[in-house]
Design a protein around this motif. Structure first.
Motif, PDB file in Angstrom:
ATOM      1  N   ASP A 252      10.076 -40.779   3.374  1.00 16.44           N
ATOM      2  CA  ASP A 252       9.280 -40.011   2.406  1.00 16.44           C
ATOM      3  C   ASP A 252       7.931 -39.599   2.986  1.00 16.44           C
ATOM      4  OD1 ASP A 252      11.124 -39.974   0.333  1.00 16.44           O
ATOM      5  OD2 ASP A 252      10.436 -41.879  -0.511  1.00 16.44           O
ATOM      6  N   ARG A 299      19.141 -42.663  -3.085  1.00 14.79           N
ATOM      7  CA  ARG A 299      18.381 -41.674  -2.321  1.00 14.79           C
ATOM      8  C   ARG A 299      19.328 -40.637  -1.732  1.00 14.79           C
ATOM      9  NH1 ARG A 299      13.147 -42.182  -1.364  1.00 14.79           N
ATOM     10  NH2 ARG A 299      13.480 -39.934  -1.327  1.00 14.79           N
ATOM     11  N   ASP A 301      19.245 -37.693  -2.122  1.00 10.18           N
ATOM     12  CA  ASP A 301      18.466 -36.522  -1.716  1.00 10.18           C
ATOM     13  C   ASP A 301      18.169 -36.523  -0.220  1.00 10.18           C
ATOM     14  OD1 ASP A 301      16.834 -38.832  -2.496  1.00 10.18           O
ATOM     15  OD2 ASP A 301      15.102 -37.585  -2.001  1.00 10.18           O
ATOM     16  N   LEU A 302      18.158 -37.703   0.401  1.00 12.25           N
ATOM     17  CA  LEU A 302      17.830 -37.797   1.825  1.00 12.25           C
ATOM     18  C   LEU A 302      19.052 -37.863   2.734  1.00 12.25           C
ATOM     19  CD1 LEU A 302      14.809 -40.282   1.796  1.00 12.25           C
ATOM     20  CD2 LEU A 302      14.750 -37.830   2.272  1.00 12.25           C
ATOM     21  N   GLN A 304      22.630 -36.840   1.647  1.00 12.42           N
ATOM     22  CA  GLN A 304      23.811 -36.034   1.334  1.00 12.42           C
ATOM     23  C   GLN A 304      23.950 -34.799   2.220  1.00 12.42           C
ATOM     24  OE1 GLN A 304      24.796 -35.326  -2.825  1.00 12.42           O
ATOM     25  NE2 GLN A 304      25.375 -33.221  -2.354  1.00 12.42           N
ATOM     26  N   GLU A 305      22.851 -34.167   2.550  1.00 10.71           N
ATOM     27  CA  GLU A 305      22.925 -32.931   3.348  1.00 10.71           C
ATOM     28  C   GLU A 305      23.568 -33.180   4.712  1.00 10.71           C
ATOM     29  OE1 GLU A 305      20.060 -29.368   5.145  1.00 10.71           O
ATOM     30  OE2 GLU A 305      19.229 -30.866   3.768  1.00 10.71           O
TER      31      GLU A 305
END
Length: 358
Positions: A252, A299, A301-302, A304-305
């Motif tokens: 973060d 998390r 968001d950190l 999955q991509e």
């Protein structure tokens, strides 16, 4: 009158079940009265829940771990007894009011261990027979697919990639324990954080942000003083896995080492999912649903991509699902599926959420 009807309904339904093609005329009426018990037995905690067929929660209880590979059998039996006693106390029900019990348990991959767990539960439940036991990955899968085929990626303290295809065949990749292979787990991420911090120390580089967070976590001033905290921990795996949150905290703050660790672990998760698709979903041309379960995906968001990019490079089409009910609810779904009950997903989720305690 209602109680008499319920008892009569039970007797009739002992001999009446939904066929693969037909419809049981008693099912719709019965759904308002019958109860299902789901158990999610993990490596750190065990949760049980009783619901109606429509998802209304009647009782829920929590005890410590019941993994037979790490908990002595007598301790495990006592914990199950406490768990079930709490359910009966809350619900004012008894085992004869339950139509099906489904237990998704860690540490029961082999058929012999499943059978032993079923025997233990049957004894505790006074000889009750309608008990099914399977890997806890099944309950996590069904918490997102509601009994339909798909894959679940569990990334918590440990990790496993598990799936059930359209033919009902079960398959897995990984999940063999932290000494062998649990990439994408909290343990693996925490271990990488320790390795990065100590590598910087060995190379006499400026201490990393991760190193600073690790010192703060253990209330120490020098990295070598962290060693006893790790190796003398009551549960080394859990202790190291707990450090994974420090990696996300550093990420973060755009820490390059933390971001690199997360990217590498995301790639490994993507590769595991792709491998399982190749092994067990060869005939299924459509997009494969992948349920994301476990604390690491808090998390998402950190991570999955990177998972998505890896799967795309490997030519696999997936649809990620963040489940709206917990694995204990998934165990109830498995019990309903076993009983031939058709599930209205929207209704079940709504009832489940509205009636959950806390």
């Amino acid at each position: 009158m209602v109680m008499a009807l319920v008892k009569k309904d039970k007797e009739v339904l002992k001999h009446t079940r939904v066929s693969s093609t037909g419809v049981n005329p008693f099912v719709t009426w019965r759904r308002f009265f019958m109860y299902y018990l789901g158990i999610d037995g993990g490596g750190t905690k065990t949760k049980a829940i009783i619901t109606t067929a429509k998802g209304k929660v009647i009782a829920e209880a929590l005890v410590e771990a019941t993994n037979p590979n790490s908990v002595p059998e007598e301790t495990m039996k006592l914990r199950f007894q406490n768990l079930l006693n709490e359910l009966w106390k809350q619900s004012n029900l008894q085992i004869n009011d339950i139509i099906q019990v489904f237990a998704g348990m860690s540490g029961v991959s082999r058929q012999a261990s499943k059978q032993r767990m079923k025997q233990i539960l049957s004894v505790i439940l006074e000889g009750y027979e309608n008990i099914s036991v399977d890997n806890d990955a099944v309950t996590a899968l069904y918490s997102g697919t509601f009994g339909k085929p798909g894959i679940v990626q569990i990334s918590g303290t440990g990790s496993i990639t598990y799936g059930v295809n359209a033919d009902g065949e079960h398959g897995r990749v990984g999940g063999w324990g932290h000494f062998i292979d649990e990439k994408g787990s909290g343990f693996s991420i925490g271990r990488d954080a320790l390795q990065a911090a100590f590598k910087a120390l060995d190379e006499r580089r400026i201490p990393t942000l991760l190193g600073e967070f690790i010192l703060e976590h253990f209330h120490e001033k020098e990295l070598p003083d962290v060693i006893p905290h790790v190796y003398q921990a009551a549960d080394v795996k859990v202790e190291i896995a707990s450090l994974s949150r420090l990696v996300f905290k550093a990420a973060d703050q755009v820490d390059t080492i933390a971001l690199s660790i997360i990217e590498q672990q995301g790639e490994e998760i993507g590769k595991s999912i792709a491998r399982l698709i190749s092994n067990h979903f060869k005939e299924e041309r459509q997009v494969v649903p992948v349920v994301l379960a476990g604390g690491i995906f808090n998390r998402v968001d950190l991570i999955q991509e990177t998972m998505a990019q890896t799967l795309k490079l490997l030519g696999k089409k997936v649809h990620f699902i963040m489940p709206e009910i917990d694995p204990a609810g998934g165990a109830v779904i498995a019990a309903l599926k076993k009983d031939g009950i058709q599930i209205n997903e929207h209704e079940f989720i709504q009832n489940y959420k509205m009636s959950k305690r806390g």
